[in-house]
Design an enzyme around this catalytic site. Structure first.
Site, short mmCIF file in Angstrom:
data_model
loop_
_atom_site.label_atom_id
_atom_site.label_comp_id
_atom_site.label_asym_id
_atom_site.label_seq_id
_atom_site.Cartn_x
_atom_site.Cartn_y
_atom_site.Cartn_z
N LYS A 221 0.82 -1.20 0.00
CA LYS A 221 0.00 0.00 0.00
C LYS A 221 0.86 1.26 0.00
CE LYS A 221 -4.28 -1.83 1.96
NZ LYS A 221 -5.26 -1.79 3.07
N ARG A 256 -3.13 -10.15 5.33
CA ARG A 256 -3.66 -10.17 3.97
C ARG A 256 -2.58 -9.62 3.04
NH1 ARG A 256 -6.34 -6.65 0.46
NH2 ARG A 256 -7.89 -7.65 -0.89
#
Length: 277
Positions: A221, A256
């Protein structure tokens, strides 16, 4: 599934526009190969998404998401008939299809139950989250209760106290509806500044007060790539560092990730080391 030890959830994006190009799979053969790879590399859960939530991504209507998700799940089940599946969706009708037609075992809702997928939107009434209705109009909280599967509750609030407040309210709603298995996702990258993401990561252990397992999704991210001056392609090392911190500082139960093998190896090192702490 026993979440007393960390589990790795592998991301499978059946989308053309997910923020990390390396995670996109479109054809049934590509989807099947990705599912096989996740499990072969030690993943415990395959998380299938058909709607990109990256900033600026085009909205996809329910019919298109449903079609993409059904195609993806069909391909996954062809090669991994027994793998634990999570579906990344905020639409109740998509969740219902995935559970009833393909045996998906987890609903991973990044909207925090907000109708219409208003990520981090205004605080809504309890009726909006839990009210009645049929099929497509049934709010996600009520759908999760009807489907009787674990539910990942994410928060787009900016800091620890607001995340705790958000979780406290919504966990009670879910409990009142009869949802028994809830996993909390503090929502890294959603509604938070760069500094707020790292402040929350540092304080992750404070979420233990909820008494529920934590899912952490920081993989590639912008909170990682921006800090180290790279892009999603160059952020593997930073991602591994953030995941290790989530395990050690925060006791994360589920990671995740895009890079399953590397994350599984990191989890192995952390688990062995923590035996001696």
């Amino acid at each position: 599934m026993d979440l007393s030890e960390p589990q790795v959830m592998g991301i499978l994006n059946a989308t053309p526009d997910s923020f990390y190009a390396g995670s996109r799979v479109r054809t049934e053969d590509e989807i099947a190969a990705r599912a096989d790879r996740i499990m072969a590399e030690g993943g415990a859960i395959i998380d299938v998404g058909a709607y990109s939530t990256r900033p600026g991504a085009a909205r996809v209507d329910a019919d298109e998401e449903m079609s993409r998700m059904r195609t993806a799940l069909r391909a996954v089940r062809r090669v991994q008939p027994d793998a634990p599946l999570s579906v990344d969706t905020f639409r109740p009708e998509v969740a219902r299809m995935a559970v009833e037609e393909f045996g998906a075992g987890i609903i991973n809702d990044v909207s925090g139950g907000n109708p219409g997928g208003s990520f981090g939107g205004e605080q809504l009434t309890e009726e909006a989250y839990c009210g009645g209705g049929g099929d497509a109009s049934l709010p996600m909280f009520a759908m999760a209760a009807r489907l009787r599967v674990p539910y990942v509750l994410m928060s787009s609030r900016p800091n620890l106290l607001s995340v705790l407040d958000d979780f406290s309210l919504k966990v009670q709603m879910l409990r009142d509806l009869g949802v028994r298995d809830i996993i909390l996702d503090p929502g890294f990258g959603f509604g938070k500044t760069l500094g707020e993401n790292y402040a929350l990561l540092a304080a992750l252990r404070r979420l233990d007060v909820m008494g529920l397992p934590l899912l952490v999704g920081v993989s590639r991210k912008s909170m990682v790539s921006r800090l180290i001056g790279t892009d999603a392609d160059g952020s593997l090392a930073g991602t591994l560092a953030a995941n290790v911190l989530a395990l050690v500082l925060g006791g994360a139960s589920v990671l995740r990730v895009h890079d399953v093998r590397q994350c599984v190896e990191a989890v192995t090192i952390v688990k062995e080391t923590m035996k001696y702490v």
